[in-house]
Design a protein around this motif. Structure first.
Motif, short mmCIF file in Angstrom:
data_model
loop_
_atom_site.label_atom_id
_atom_site.label_comp_id
_atom_site.label_asym_id
_atom_site.label_seq_id
_atom_site.Cartn_x
_atom_site.Cartn_y
_atom_site.Cartn_z
N HIS A 1 -45.64 -1.88 -5.80
CA HIS A 1 -46.32 -2.60 -6.88
C HIS A 1 -45.41 -1.92 -8.28
CE1 HIS A 1 -49.31 -4.15 -4.66
NE2 HIS A 1 -49.97 -3.03 -4.45
N GLY A 2 -44.51 -1.36 -8.16
CA GLY A 2 -43.38 -1.04 -9.20
C GLY A 2 -43.57 0.63 -9.63
N GLY A 3 -44.48 1.27 -8.72
CA GLY A 3 -44.69 2.80 -8.87
C GLY A 3 -43.91 3.56 -8.11
N CYS A 4 -44.30 4.94 -8.08
CA CYS A 4 -43.38 6.03 -7.47
C CYS A 4 -44.39 6.73 -6.29
CB CYS A 4 -42.89 6.86 -8.44
SG CYS A 4 -41.87 6.13 -9.60
N ASN B 1 -43.43 0.26 -15.79
CA ASN B 1 -42.99 0.26 -14.17
C ASN B 1 -41.70 1.31 -13.93
OD1 ASN B 1 -44.03 -2.15 -12.91
ND2 ASN B 1 -42.98 -3.39 -14.19
N ARG B 2 -41.47 1.62 -13.00
CA ARG B 2 -40.12 2.61 -12.69
C ARG B 2 -38.95 1.82 -13.09
NH1 ARG B 2 -41.56 0.99 -7.16
NH2 ARG B 2 -39.59 -0.29 -6.26
N SER B 3 -37.90 2.78 -12.83
CA SER B 3 -36.70 1.97 -13.10
C SER B 3 -36.16 0.99 -12.02
CB SER B 3 -35.54 3.25 -13.12
OG SER B 3 -34.43 2.61 -13.05
N ARG C 1 -47.36 6.92 -18.58
CA ARG C 1 -46.39 6.21 -17.64
C ARG C 1 -46.23 7.15 -16.46
NH1 ARG C 1 -40.10 6.10 -17.20
NH2 ARG C 1 -39.81 3.89 -16.07
N TYR C 2 -46.16 8.31 -16.73
CA TYR C 2 -45.89 9.23 -15.19
C TYR C 2 -46.97 9.41 -14.69
CZ TYR C 2 -41.77 8.80 -18.27
OH TYR C 2 -40.74 8.17 -18.87
N LEU C 3 -48.36 9.66 -15.14
CA LEU C 3 -49.35 9.84 -14.44
C LEU C 3 -49.72 8.50 -13.53
CD1 LEU C 3 -51.59 11.18 -16.93
CD2 LEU C 3 -51.05 12.21 -14.84
N LYS D 1 -38.85 10.86 -11.90
CA LYS D 1 -39.78 10.66 -12.70
C LYS D 1 -39.90 9.11 -13.17
CE LYS D 1 -39.92 15.26 -14.59
NZ LYS D 1 -38.49 15.45 -14.18
N GLY D 2 -39.35 8.23 -12.07
CA GLY D 2 -39.22 6.89 -12.54
C GLY D 2 -38.13 6.47 -13.46
N GLN D 3 -37.21 7.51 -13.84
CA GLN D 3 -35.95 7.30 -14.62
C GLN D 3 -36.41 6.62 -15.93
OE1 GLN D 3 -32.67 6.30 -15.40
NE2 GLN D 3 -31.80 8.10 -14.44
N CYS D 4 -35.36 6.36 -16.82
CA CYS D 4 -35.42 5.81 -18.07
C CYS D 4 -36.49 4.47 -18.28
CB CYS D 4 -34.10 5.35 -18.61
SG CYS D 4 -34.30 4.53 -20.37
N PRO D 5 -37.43 4.67 -19.09
CA PRO D 5 -38.33 3.52 -19.32
C PRO D 5 -37.52 2.48 -19.77
CG PRO D 5 -38.83 5.08 -20.87
CD PRO D 5 -37.77 5.91 -19.92
#
Lengths: 527, 412
Positions: free
Chosen positions: B297-300, B324-326, B286-288, B310-314
């Protein structure tokens, strides 16, 4: 190198990522929006319960063992010329003797590291001092020699032919895996099976279990190759013969389990380079092509295991009624929230609704279509005839990153919209949506425009043309919606849109759909 | 790391409108029984100590609770519970003291501010809130102040209600409460979102008000801001799981044990209504993926706060899809900016603006590609020690043991 069975097949995958375009049977392109990165190879698995794992994990292991033997026994049975398998030097001592007894030759064509995964699309390079395996080709001596030549020449067509892959699948593999450098062929397979338009991101497919390749990450498959379709007839024929070879080799029970598993419903989805495969007893996370959007393939099965579990969506056993959140007691809590944290009295009535609930019900399909249209991108969204901005408020809550803009003829409603959207109060303009020059500003683009097509019918043609041109010039997408009298008047949204000079595209809903905006009049004369 | 022992699964005496366990209840995957010996054996395997968790863990009969806690005290030296507090009685209080049970209570405010923790009718809901508030007061009086988890939503944190919530926290601080965890609302359904979700602006206003409030409270801390400051300074060894590249297949911070002894995960990503068995292999795909995926597109991609957030809690991911990120990205970005400005004003160098950030990002990518993860502080140590992957353990304290966001207990 061609994809082969899970327990033995690993192949080098290219890393460049051109745009993939696959065609459905009707020839329409179904592009997959891909990003320019590839994740490292991985396959991870989680069971739905201990009970499911206790029953099915040993069965999967037995199926994989049976399949490895079935692959080379198919050569003896005349089903194929060669098979490819993996073996450590120690294993080769036993297996080589068995092959020799059967009159088969075995030639190592590659040394590989051990991935530790049940499936790996990318070969792991062998490292000095680390455990390794050989990739062997097994067959009659002339066929093995021919395979070696094809291998050395990188002749995928000859390799596939010797391994018994159907011609249609060899062509598919060359186009998708080699030419388009995809690391996962699932979406093109599904599109070829079920068809898909340019905007399609979810497709449903079905077919005989022998052509179901969506379990390959778990080591369960009836054919060693990647089929061109999830119902490919040549693949089904090959799979049927291979399963029969397995039965004759003493693996009747394993072949029964294999066929049963491949008859279950399964869902594959891809997003950002991660595929998730959901089955009734386990789910898998694995590598796929990196995509901007979520692509989903649902293969409807004909059976469901007793160890399967209830869940809230495909492919699980979905409850008829949501046990908690559809209960009367729980719904009373939501009603209490509305009562205790009330909206202003004008919140629904501004927009012609008798209650907040009625407005939310009407807005829900529009919001859902808006979220789908925006993806995760957010951006500027304009509602032409926005009332008090309640629809934009709900869309903003559902789609992150939305910046609302609105125009409405009623100054009071715009004042209310500015209250609802305090952070973006300046984006709401009181005026005729056919004028609204303050909104159409050079350099500003709208990711999405919301429009009730009836507005165009209420206006004269000259102003309607002007608005269509603006939509074409400033907006990436236009979502039309309607409810109530406008729908009953024309029968359906597509007809209403057509009457307004707009063409619905994609699988539009009854109440909201995207339209093509080409800036021209319905008659085709550019205004 | 928390061992969450869930004898009765997600069974609960109330119906919190936003509970992340509601999908499991909707699917009717609530167990009907438990096996004491199987649970103890599973806790032993996980290595304890454990927090009794739910649903509502006080639905477990008192004699079984006593048996578990007596065993827990003997075996691990302490116990924990995370409860809504409604059912706490004299005997429970005795056991809390006798068996060194650290108590965590979930409550969203006083009186009507807690209505979202619904009990089927308004009257019952309000009665329950009175009981929970009384339990908090009693535990404070008896020298066992609980930690609190408070979720912010339209029912308690809109502009007109914040003053009430602030006053309540002042009273709690005076009573002896020292630790509170603020949660943003995890939206599990459209109706719930419509009724309760704050806008990004409202969320920002609410969280910022509590960040400002910390200055006047000498003893009560809101751990979310402590976490964010630690992350910005790179001293994050004890930060909460939501900032630490949680893998939804294994949820390192939560080692769940169900009533049957089955191992499970934190339930926040169980959107299908299924409590999956913990996967045997941890992964950080998820983090890569978020690092490389553009934000539209929902990334970071290119976010300077990524290595902290790190995109916070899945479990809070956009569309309920952990890839997706948070969905609360704008809130967290805003709060990081706010705290970053404060650090710069104070003459400190936040990691987000430091040239070192790129190196640390690169190190994280290497770790995640190898199936490992550390805290920022751990990654710094790893870099200084020569980046030996073999030396990286799965989650020992030397690399940052991760507290769980649903329990303040046992996190050191």
């Amino acid at each position: 190198m061609a994809d082969t069975l899970a327990s033995s097949g690993e192949q080098a995958a290219p890393t460049t990522q051109p745009q993939s375009e696959t065609a459905d049977p009707g020839g329409r392109p179904a592009p997959m929006e891909r990003l320019d990165f590839t994740l490292p190879d991985f396959t991870r698995l989680a069971w739905v319960s201990d009970g499911a794992e206790r029953v099915w994990r040993p069965r999967l292991e037995r199926i994989a063992t049976a399949w490895a033997e079935t692959e080379w026994r198919a050569v003896l049975a005349g089903v194929r010329s060669c098979a490819v398998t993996m073996a450590s030097p120690e294993e080769f001592l036993t297996m080589g003797a068995t092959w020799a007894e059967e009159g088969l030759n075995a030639l190592p064509v590659e040394m590989m590291g051990i991935s530790g995964q049940p499936y790996s699309a990318t070969g792991v390079p062998a490292e000095a001092g680390q455990p390794f395996v050989f990739r062997f080709v097994v067959g009659r001596p002339p066929d093995v020699a021919a395979f070696k030549t094809a291998w050395d020449d990188g002749d995928q067509e000859a390799i596939g032919d010797l391994l018994g892959y159907p011609p249609c699948c060899r062509e598919f593999f060359r186009r998708v895996w080699v030419d388009e450098a995809m690391v996962d062929t699932t979406w093109p397979m599904a599109v070829a099976t079920g068809g898909a338009g340019p905007e399609t991101t979810t497709t449903e497919a079905t077919g005989p279990p022998e052509a179901n390749i969506l379990w390959r990450w778990m080591g369960v498959r009836a054919v060693p190759h990647l089929p061109c379709r999830l119902d490919c007839a040549a693949t089904v024929e090959l799979g049927t013969r291979l399963v029969e070879v397995g039965r004759r080799a003493g693996f009747a029970q394993e072949m029964d389990w294999l066929t049963e598993i491949l008859s279950w419903s399964v869902e594959w989805s891809a997003l950002h380079g991660i595929a998730q495969v959901k089955t009734p007893v386990l789910k898998v996370s694995t590598r796929t092509d990196a995509t901007t959007r979520r692509y989903v393939v649902r293969r409807q099965g004909s059976a469901h295991p007793s160890e399967g579990i209830r869940g809230l969506g495909f492919p699980y056993e979905v409850p008829v009624r949501l046990r908690l959140t559809e209960s009367r007691g729980f719904r009373r809590g939501l009603e209490n929230a509305v009562r205790l944290h009330p909206r202003p009295s004008w919140y629904a009535t501004d927009n012609g609704f008798s209650s907040v609930g009625a407005m939310h019900d009407a807005h829900r399909p529009v919001v859902e279509a808006g979220v789908r249209a925006l993806g995760q991108g957010g951006g500027n969204v304009i509602d032409l005839g926005c009332g008090n901005g309640a629809l934009l408020e709900r869309l903003g809550a559902a789609a992150p990153g939305v910046v609302p803009f609105g125009v409405d003829v009623d100054p009071q409603r715009i004042e209310h919209a500015r209250q609802l959207h305090a952070a973006h109060a300046d984006n709401f303009v009181s005026g005729d949506l056919f004028d609204g020059d303050q909104l159409w500003v050079e350099g500003r683009r709208f990711a999405l425009a919301l429009l009730m097509p009836g507005r165009l019918l209420e206006s004269d043609e000259r102003r309607a043309v002007t608005l269509r041109k603006r939509l074409h010039q400033y907006c990436d997408r236009v979502l039309v919606y309607a409810y109530g009298d406008w729908l009953t008047r024309t029968g359906d949204l597509a007809s209403l849109a057509r009457e307004a000079g707009l063409t619905v595209v994609g699988p539009g809903g009854q109440q909201a759909a995207l339209v093509v905006i080409d800036g021209s009049t319905p008659g085709g004369t550019d205004g | 790391m928390t061992v969450e022992l869930r004898p009765t699964g997600v069974a609960c005496n109330i119906q919190c409108q936003y509970c992340y366990q509601n999908p499991i209840r909707d699917a009717d995957n609530v167990p009907r029984s438990y096996d004491m010996e199987a649970m103890k054996a599973a806790v032993e395997r996980e290595g304890g100590p454990f927090t009794v968790f739910g649903g509502e863990p006080l639905l477990v009969p008192e004699e079984d609770l006593e048996s578990l806690w007596a065993w827990g005290l003997e075996r691990f030296g302490s116990n924990g519970i995370q409860t809504n507090g409604v059912l706490i009685n004299d005997n429970h209080v005795r056991m809390f003291r006798q068996y060194k049970v650290q108590v965590g209570i979930s409550i969203d405010g006083p009186g009507e501010l807690n209505d979202v923790r619904w009990a089927g009718s308004l009257e019952r809901t309000r009665e329950n809130t009175v009981k929970t508030e009384a339990a908090i007061e009693r535990l404070c009086r008896e020298g066992m102040p609980p930690s609190l988890i408070v979720t912010l939503h339209r029912g308690n944190a809109t502009a007109d209600k914040l003053a009430v919530l602030h006053d309540w926290f002042r009273r709690l601080a005076a009573m002896g409460i020292t630790s509170a965890r603020l949660h943003d609302l995890e939206v599990e359904g459209d109706d719930v979102g419509s009724a309760y979700a704050l806008s990004t602006g409202e969320n920002m206003a609410a969280f910022s008000s509590f960040a400002a409030m910390e200055a006047e409270l000498s003893t009560l801390r809101f751990d979310v801001f402590d976490d964010m400051r630690k992350l910005l300074s790179g001293n994050d060894d004890s930060s909460t799981c939501t900032w630490n590249a949680c893998d939804p297949y294994t949820t390192r911070a939560v080692r769940g044990v169900e009533g049957t002894g089955q191992s499970s995960n934190c339930g926040r990503t169980n959107k299908d209504g299924i409590d999956f068995v913990k996967a045997p292999v941890e992964g950080f795909e998820r983090y890569l993926a978020l690092y490389h995926t553009p934000q539209e597109h929902g990334g970071c991609k290119d976010c300077r706060f990524f290595i902290m957030c790190k995109g916070q809690c899945p479990g809070t991911a956009i569309d309920g899809d952990w890839r997706n990120r948070s969905r609360d990205c704008e809130l967290w970005k805003g709060m990081f900016r706010h705290l970053e400005d404060k650090m710069l004003d104070d003459g400190e160098q936040p990691l987000s603006t430091s040239p070192e950030r790129r190196q640390i990002e690169g190190a994280f990518l290497d770790l995640w590609s190898a199936g490992q993860s550390l805290t920022i502080a751990g990654t710094r140590r790893w870099m200084s020690e020569g980046r030996d992957l073999a030396a990286v353990s799965g989650g020992g304290t030397s690399h940052g043991d991760i507290p769980h966001g649903d329990s303040d207990l046992g996190d050191g």
